[in-house]
Enzyme design. Structure first.
Site, PDB file in Angstrom:
ATOM      1  N   SER A  39       0.830  -1.210   0.000  1.00  0.00           N
ATOM      2  CA  SER A  39       0.000   0.000   0.000  1.00  0.00           C
ATOM      3  C   SER A  39       0.856   1.248   0.000  1.00  0.00           C
ATOM      4  O   SER A  39       0.335   2.352  -0.136  1.00  0.00           O
ATOM      5  CB  SER A  39      -0.861   0.077   1.255  1.00  0.00           C
ATOM      6  OG  SER A  39      -1.257  -1.155   1.705  1.00  0.00           O
TER       7      SER A  39
ATOM      8  N   GLU B   9      -4.628  -0.079  -8.287  1.00  0.00           N
ATOM      9  CA  GLU B   9      -3.586   0.908  -8.568  1.00  0.00           C
ATOM     10  C   GLU B   9      -2.387   0.127  -9.118  1.00  0.00           C
ATOM     11  O   GLU B   9      -1.876  -0.766  -8.449  1.00  0.00           O
ATOM     12  CB  GLU B   9      -3.222   1.564  -7.227  1.00  0.00           C
ATOM     13  CG  GLU B   9      -2.821   2.984  -7.289  1.00  0.00           C
ATOM     14  CD  GLU B   9      -2.685   3.593  -5.886  1.00  0.00           C
ATOM     15  OE1 GLU B   9      -2.606   2.858  -4.865  1.00  0.00           O
ATOM     16  OE2 GLU B   9      -2.653   4.818  -5.816  1.00  0.00           O
TER      17      GLU B   9
ATOM     18  N   ASN C 136      -2.918   6.201  -0.976  1.00  0.00           N
ATOM     19  CA  ASN C 136      -2.602   6.455   0.433  1.00  0.00           C
ATOM     20  C   ASN C 136      -1.891   7.771   0.667  1.00  0.00           C
ATOM     21  O   ASN C 136      -1.900   8.291   1.780  1.00  0.00           O
ATOM     22  CB  ASN C 136      -1.845   5.271   1.022  1.00  0.00           C
ATOM     23  CG  ASN C 136      -2.813   4.143   1.305  1.00  0.00           C
ATOM     24  OD1 ASN C 136      -3.910   4.389   1.818  1.00  0.00           O
ATOM     25  ND2 ASN C 136      -2.463   2.936   0.939  1.00  0.00           N
TER      26      ASN C 136
ATOM     27  N   HIS D  43      -1.999  -2.850  -6.571  1.00  0.00           N
ATOM     28  CA  HIS D  43      -2.581  -2.526  -5.270  1.00  0.00           C
ATOM     29  C   HIS D  43      -4.107  -2.594  -5.341  1.00  0.00           C
ATOM     30  O   HIS D  43      -4.742  -1.796  -6.020  1.00  0.00           O
ATOM     31  CB  HIS D  43      -2.110  -1.112  -4.871  1.00  0.00           C
ATOM     32  CG  HIS D  43      -2.571  -0.678  -3.530  1.00  0.00           C
ATOM     33  ND1 HIS D  43      -2.777   0.635  -3.192  1.00  0.00           N
ATOM     34  CD2 HIS D  43      -2.897  -1.387  -2.417  1.00  0.00           C
ATOM     35  CE1 HIS D  43      -3.177   0.712  -1.953  1.00  0.00           C
ATOM     36  NE2 HIS D  43      -3.268  -0.501  -1.456  1.00  0.00           N
TER      37      HIS D  43
HETATM   38  N1  CAA Z   1     -17.749  -9.807  -0.878  1.00  0.00           N
HETATM   39  C1  CAA Z   1     -18.835  -9.667  -1.640  1.00  0.00           C
HETATM   40  N2  CAA Z   1     -19.766  -8.695  -1.437  1.00  0.00           N
HETATM   41  C2  CAA Z   1     -19.573  -7.847  -0.417  1.00  0.00           C
HETATM   42  C3  CAA Z   1     -18.439  -7.944   0.432  1.00  0.00           C
HETATM   43  C4  CAA Z   1     -17.516  -8.982   0.165  1.00  0.00           C
HETATM   44  N3  CAA Z   1     -16.388  -9.145   0.877  1.00  0.00           N
HETATM   45  N4  CAA Z   1     -18.504  -6.951   1.357  1.00  0.00           N
HETATM   46  C5  CAA Z   1     -19.619  -6.247   1.094  1.00  0.00           C
HETATM   47  N5  CAA Z   1     -20.278  -6.788   0.027  1.00  0.00           N
HETATM   48  C6  CAA Z   1     -21.480  -6.333  -0.621  1.00  0.00           C
HETATM   49  C7  CAA Z   1     -22.711  -6.591   0.242  1.00  0.00           C
HETATM   50  O1  CAA Z   1     -23.266  -7.849  -0.034  1.00  0.00           O
HETATM   51  C8  CAA Z   1     -23.650  -5.465  -0.193  1.00  0.00           C
HETATM   52  O2  CAA Z   1     -24.319  -5.785  -1.391  1.00  0.00           O
HETATM   53  P1  CAA Z   1     -25.787  -5.136  -1.701  1.00  0.00           P
HETATM   54  O3  CAA Z   1     -25.677  -3.662  -1.469  1.00  0.00           O
HETATM   55  O4  CAA Z   1     -26.020  -5.477  -3.136  1.00  0.00           O
HETATM   56  O5  CAA Z   1     -26.680  -5.811  -0.731  1.00  0.00           O
HETATM   57  C9  CAA Z   1     -22.692  -4.329  -0.549  1.00  0.00           C
HETATM   58  O6  CAA Z   1     -21.400  -4.908  -0.736  1.00  0.00           O
HETATM   59  C10 CAA Z   1     -22.650  -3.346   0.550  1.00  0.00           C
HETATM   60  O7  CAA Z   1     -22.300  -4.025   1.752  1.00  0.00           O
HETATM   61  P2  CAA Z   1     -23.079  -3.870   3.131  1.00  0.00           P
HETATM   62  O8  CAA Z   1     -24.548  -3.675   2.903  1.00  0.00           O
HETATM   63  O9  CAA Z   1     -22.647  -4.994   4.015  1.00  0.00           O
HETATM   64  O10 CAA Z   1     -22.456  -2.600   3.805  1.00  0.00           O
HETATM   65  P3  CAA Z   1     -22.210  -1.165   3.227  1.00  0.00           P
HETATM   66  O11 CAA Z   1     -23.335  -0.678   2.387  1.00  0.00           O
HETATM   67  O12 CAA Z   1     -21.810  -0.393   4.420  1.00  0.00           O
HETATM   68  O13 CAA Z   1     -20.949  -1.336   2.269  1.00  0.00           O
HETATM   69  C11 CAA Z   1     -18.643  -1.320   1.926  1.00  0.00           C
HETATM   70  C12 CAA Z   1     -19.767  -1.916   2.735  1.00  0.00           C
HETATM   71  C13 CAA Z   1     -18.723  -1.804   0.480  1.00  0.00           C
HETATM   72  C14 CAA Z   1     -17.366  -1.834   2.564  1.00  0.00           C
HETATM   73  C15 CAA Z   1     -18.761   0.243   1.972  1.00  0.00           C
HETATM   74  O14 CAA Z   1     -18.950   0.671   3.288  1.00  0.00           O
HETATM   75  C16 CAA Z   1     -17.558   0.935   1.421  1.00  0.00           C
HETATM   76  O15 CAA Z   1     -17.399   1.070   0.208  1.00  0.00           O
HETATM   77  N6  CAA Z   1     -16.670   1.407   2.339  1.00  0.00           N
HETATM   78  C17 CAA Z   1     -15.410   2.040   1.961  1.00  0.00           C
HETATM   79  C18 CAA Z   1     -14.411   0.960   1.645  1.00  0.00           C
HETATM   80  C19 CAA Z   1     -13.091   1.517   1.275  1.00  0.00           C
HETATM   81  O16 CAA Z   1     -12.843   2.713   1.226  1.00  0.00           O
HETATM   82  N7  CAA Z   1     -12.174   0.598   0.995  1.00  0.00           N
HETATM   83  C20 CAA Z   1     -10.799   0.951   0.677  1.00  0.00           C
HETATM   84  C21 CAA Z   1      -9.988   0.945   1.913  1.00  0.00           C
HETATM   85  S1  CAA Z   1      -8.326   1.386   1.596  1.00  0.00           S
HETATM   86  C22 CAA Z   1      -7.605  -0.045   1.096  1.00  0.00           C
HETATM   87  O17 CAA Z   1      -8.171  -1.102   1.065  1.00  0.00           O
HETATM   88  C23 CAA Z   1      -6.200  -0.001   0.633  1.00  0.00           C
HETATM   89  C24 CAA Z   1      -5.178   0.536   1.513  1.00  0.00           C
HETATM   90  O18 CAA Z   1      -4.057   0.622   1.037  1.00  0.00           O
HETATM   91  C25 CAA Z   1      -5.369   0.948   2.893  1.00  0.00           C
END
Ligand code: CAA
Length: 294
Positions: A131, A164, A202, A152
């Site tokens: 990351s 990325e 990041n 990434h």
């Molecule tokens: N596999 C498959 N489907 C998934 C899943 C998984 N692991 N996790 C969530 N989903 C699906 C759910 O089934 C749901 O589908 P529907 O809307 O069609 O029912 C959808 O995604 C949304 O999930 P939830 O209803 O459980 O919860 P939510 O609406 O709060 O969404 C989330 C969850 C998708 C994580 C959303 O909150 C989100 O986009 N959050 C931000 C995530 C983010 O920014 N990630 C990047 C982090 S930084 C990184 O990873 C890299 C780094 O270098 C630090």
């Protein structure tokens, strides 16, 4: 092309690939899953037995969610049958692509990349899911740096569209183009970054999370109101403190440490609150407590 295999087509113009993902944590599991979903043979490996059993459960859960929504072309069992979960890295010998997805520590990545290099074919692609760490620095640990690149992914990998692609000093254009094609074939929408610590994602995200923690430390607002501000005011799906818990506070701290060390700029300096939470074992969602309780 050297990575082309015989068999059913899964990448445009290419055959089925053998892919080895090293590190079965949150990211490695997701990466293994998305490669398997488009027809590739995948080896998912880790030195921790527990990570391997958790990986199987979490991939199954994710595949069921996708199947329920009609987003999976095949039966979850068919996808799962393409993923070999094993403690033995040697099972990944002869792979076309390796993706390193272990913790964000140079020493750990060095050991893993050297082991991968020991079993990889000269024409295998070796990618790191780092990351923040320099791709050029990590490329020193592989035998063929011109086959090394940053790929990434974002958590949850099966849901997030972004990959990325990070070009090290010795990464040729042809490999960048190839990885762009591979990311597209995985259903992702890639971006390309030069090799600067934290890349695009990041470099931008960590100062945001850091500032949110400082706003909390300074008593300007409650954690709920800080997160609500970004959720409702800027339409972010999660507020920055919730997001840090989701990423893992240990991972967030590791990334900030790399950025602070590399840029020497206080805008990346890890806040004390973050360090204290990590030192007390409160790592976010995965330990059921971080800024919030789960
Ligand atoms: N596999 C498959 N489907 C998934 C899943 C998984 N692991 N996790 C969530 N989903 C699906 C759910 O089934 C749901 O589908 P529907 O809307 O069609 O029912 C959808 O995604 C949304 O999930 P939830 O209803 O459980 O919860 P939510 O609406 O709060 O969404 C989330 C969850 C998708 C994580 C959303 O909150 C989100 O986009 N959050 C931000 C995530 C983010 O920014 N990630 C990047 C982090 S930084 C990184 O990873 C890299 C780094 O270098 C630090």
């Amino acid at each position: 092309m050297p990575w082309r295999r015989r068999g059913a087509l899964s990448f445009p113009g290419d055959g089925i690939l053998k892919v080895t993902v090293v590190g079965a944590g949150t990211m490695g599991r997701g990466i293994a899953q998305v490669f398997a979903q488009v027809g590739n043979e995948v080896v998912l490996t880790d030195v921790y037995e527990k990570a391997l059993s958790l990986a199987r459960d979490s991939i199954n859960t994710s595949l069921s969610k996708l199947a329920k929504k009609g987003e999976l072309k095949e039966n979850p069992d068919t996808v799962m049958s393409r993923i070999k979960i094993t403690g033995k890295l040697e099972e990944g010998a002869d792979s076309d692509i390796y993706v390193e997805a272990v913790i964000e520590k140079v020493e750990t990545k060095r050991d893993v990349l050297q082991s991968i290099s020991g079993i990889a074919k000269p024409d295998s692609i070796i990618a790191t899911n780092t990351s923040s760490i320099s791709i050029t620095q990590l490329s020193a640990f592989v035998k063929f740096p011109e086959r090394f690149i940053g790929l990434h992914f974002f958590n949850p990998v099966p849901v997030m569209k972004l990959v990325e692609i990070v070009r090290g000093e010795r990464t040729p254009d042809s490999l960048v183009r190839k990885c762009f094609e591979i990311a597209k074939a995985l259903g992702k929408d890639p971006v390309i970054s030069q090799d600067f610590p934290g890349f695009i994602s990041n470099r931008v995200l960590m100062p945001l999370i850091r500032e949110a923690i400082l706003v909390l430390e300074e008593g300007i607002a409650t954690k709920n109101d800080i997160d609500k501000t970004l959720r409702l005011g800027m339409n972010h799906p999660m507020g920055p403190l919730e997001l840090a818990d989701f990423i893992g506070l240990d991972v967030t701290l590791d990334i900030m440490e790399v950025l602070y060390h590399e840029y020497g700029d206080p805008r990346f300096k890890p806040p004390i609150t973050l360090r204290n939470l990590v030192n007390s074992g409160k790592l976010g969602r995965k330990t059921s407590e971080g800024f919030y309780k789960y």
